[in-house]
Design a protein around this motif. Structure first.
Motif, mmCIF file in Angstrom:
data_model
loop_
_atom_site.group_PDB
_atom_site.id
_atom_site.type_symbol
_atom_site.label_atom_id
_atom_site.label_comp_id
_atom_site.label_asym_id
_atom_site.label_seq_id
_atom_site.Cartn_x
_atom_site.Cartn_y
_atom_site.Cartn_z
ATOM 1 N N GLY A 25 0.810 -1.206 0.000
ATOM 2 C CA GLY A 25 0.000 0.000 0.000
ATOM 3 C C GLY A 25 0.846 1.260 0.000
ATOM 4 O O GLY A 25 0.589 2.195 -0.767
ATOM 5 N N CYS A 26 1.863 1.292 0.872
ATOM 6 C CA CYS A 26 2.731 2.480 0.955
ATOM 7 C C CYS A 26 3.513 2.699 -0.336
ATOM 8 O O CYS A 26 3.504 3.794 -0.919
ATOM 9 C CB CYS A 26 3.699 2.338 2.128
ATOM 10 N N CYS A 27 4.205 1.663 -0.787
ATOM 11 C CA CYS A 27 5.039 1.795 -1.987
ATOM 12 C C CYS A 27 4.192 2.009 -3.239
ATOM 13 O O CYS A 27 4.578 2.765 -4.142
ATOM 14 C CB CYS A 27 5.922 0.557 -2.156
ATOM 15 N N GLY A 28 3.041 1.334 -3.281
ATOM 16 C CA GLY A 28 2.170 1.501 -4.440
ATOM 17 C C GLY A 28 1.678 2.923 -4.574
ATOM 18 O O GLY A 28 1.577 3.455 -5.693
ATOM 19 N N ALA A 29 1.367 3.557 -3.427
ATOM 20 C CA ALA A 29 0.881 4.939 -3.454
ATOM 21 C C ALA A 29 2.009 5.918 -3.777
ATOM 22 O O ALA A 29 1.839 6.836 -4.591
ATOM 23 C CB ALA A 29 0.245 5.292 -2.117
ATOM 24 N N VAL A 30 3.169 5.740 -3.133
ATOM 25 C CA VAL A 30 4.276 6.679 -3.318
ATOM 26 C C VAL A 30 4.864 6.577 -4.720
ATOM 27 O O VAL A 30 5.109 7.596 -5.387
ATOM 28 C CB VAL A 30 5.366 6.429 -2.250
ATOM 29 N N LYS A 31 5.095 5.358 -5.184
ATOM 30 C CA LYS A 31 5.714 5.153 -6.493
ATOM 31 C C LYS A 31 4.704 5.104 -7.629
ATOM 32 O O LYS A 31 5.083 4.941 -8.799
ATOM 33 C CB LYS A 31 6.544 3.868 -6.472
ATOM 34 N N GLU A 32 3.413 5.190 -7.265
ATOM 35 C CA GLU A 32 2.336 5.132 -8.255
ATOM 36 C C GLU A 32 2.457 3.871 -9.112
ATOM 37 O O GLU A 32 2.374 3.903 -10.353
ATOM 38 C CB GLU A 32 2.337 6.381 -9.136
ATOM 39 N N SER A 33 2.638 2.754 -8.414
ATOM 40 C CA SER A 33 2.786 1.463 -9.086
ATOM 41 C C SER A 33 1.431 0.767 -9.166
ATOM 42 O O SER A 33 0.850 0.400 -8.142
ATOM 43 C CB SER A 33 3.785 0.580 -8.325
ATOM 44 N N ARG A 34 0.919 0.598 -10.370
ATOM 45 C CA ARG A 34 -0.375 -0.069 -10.546
ATOM 46 C C ARG A 34 -0.297 -1.534 -10.127
ATOM 47 O O ARG A 34 -1.257 -2.086 -9.619
ATOM 48 C CB ARG A 34 -0.821 0.039 -12.007
ATOM 49 N N CYS A 35 0.869 -2.154 -10.363
ATOM 50 C CA CYS A 35 1.036 -3.569 -10.006
ATOM 51 C C CYS A 35 0.903 -3.756 -8.500
ATOM 52 O O CYS A 35 0.191 -4.648 -8.036
ATOM 53 C CB CYS A 35 2.400 -4.064 -10.494
ATOM 54 N N MET A 36 1.593 -2.903 -7.725
ATOM 55 C CA MET A 36 1.521 -2.999 -6.265
ATOM 56 C C MET A 36 0.115 -2.695 -5.751
ATOM 57 O O MET A 36 -0.384 -3.363 -4.834
ATOM 58 C CB MET A 36 2.530 -2.043 -5.627
ATOM 59 N N LEU A 37 -0.536 -1.699 -6.339
ATOM 60 C CA LEU A 37 -1.880 -1.352 -5.906
ATOM 61 C C LEU A 37 -2.864 -2.482 -6.203
ATOM 62 O O LEU A 37 -3.757 -2.760 -5.405
ATOM 63 C CB LEU A 37 -2.336 -0.062 -6.595
ATOM 64 N N LEU A 38 -2.681 -3.126 -7.352
ATOM 65 C CA LEU A 38 -3.561 -4.244 -7.689
ATOM 66 C C LEU A 38 -3.333 -5.421 -6.750
ATOM 67 O O LEU A 38 -4.294 -6.072 -6.296
ATOM 68 C CB LEU A 38 -3.325 -4.671 -9.142
#
Length: 248
Positions: free
Chosen positions: A77-90
């Motif tokens: 959640g943290c890295c997906g939001a900061v790095k704007e990573s769609r893979c992590m958010l998914l």
């Protein structure tokens, strides 16, 4: 700050808390498995314990698993939001969804198998009373029951009579532990009966009453956690879609 930036900050803060909570739970789980003097070691040494009781020995592994899952969720959640990573958010969305479904399924199972849980508690009660018969003769059992009674302000599993015949009882002229008579010492049968009729009940009835008295709080916390999970899924999917639209 636009809506997108606000959602990123909320996502980072929320999952930062989850990450720290996961680290704490993981630490507790590791401590439970390492600490040979813990309650789990005591349960493992109870003779003729019901087979279902052995599942309690996996509490440490359960805490480690829960802590690890929370760490992963918080990290994604943290890295997906900061790095704007769609893979992590998914991945975050999928894991939270699986956890949410598992919680709903667990709640249904608890409601369906409530009679089985009551039977297990009854068997545990029988073994707990048997363990009290070593009170005053076994230092581990004595220390465990003293800590339990001091914490809950209770006496025995069902009541003071559980200690009748124990080494403590026979070696102290048929007297009961001081926790059974907090206002009177020595604690003989007359004093114990008087205390039981006033404020000092057994630990199981005291614990059950504690749960019943706080049932609304427990349900509210469970619903709050479920609501936070739904909110987290909505925010993660919103960020996922907005990041995709920005790149397109």
């Amino acid at each position: 700050m636009g809506c997108f930036g606000f959602l990123k900050i909320m996502m980072f803060a929320f999952n930062g808390i989850i990450f720290l909570a996961g680290a704490g739970i993981l630490a507790v789980g590791i401590w439970v498995k390492v600490d040979s003097g813990s309650i789990l070691g005591f349960l493992q040494n109870i003779e003729d314990a019901p087979s279902e009781l052995s599942q309690l020995l996996n509490v440490g592994y359960l805490l480690i698993a829960v802590g690890a899952v929370l760490l992963i969720i918080g990290f994604l959640g943290c890295c997906g939001a900061v790095k704007e990573s769609r893979c992590m958010l998914l991945m975050f969305f999928v894991i939270v969804l699986v956890v949410f479904i598992a919680e709903v399924a667990g709640a249904v199972v608890i409601l369906v198998f409530k009679p089985l849980a009551e039977e297990l508690i009854s068997k545990m009660g029988e073994k707990a009373v048997e363990s009290i018969k070593d009170y005053g003769g076994n230092s581990d059992i004595t220390g465990l029951w003293n800590a339990t009674m001091d914490t809950l302000n209770c006496c025995g599993f069902y009541g003071y009579s559980d200690f009748t015949g124990s080494p403590f009882y026979t070696n102290n002229m048929n007297r009961y532990p001081p926790q059974c008579c907090p206002d009177n010492n020595p604690c003989d049968s007359v004093m114990a009966i008087g205390a039981a009729n006033k404020t000092v009940s057994g630990c199981f009835p005291k614990f059950k009453k504690l749960i019943d008295d706080n049932s609304i709080v427990i349900v509210a916390v469970a619903l709050g956690i479920a609501a936070l999970e739904v909110f987290a899924m909505i925010v993660s999917m919103t960020l996922y879609c907005k990041i995709g639209s920005k790149r397109d």
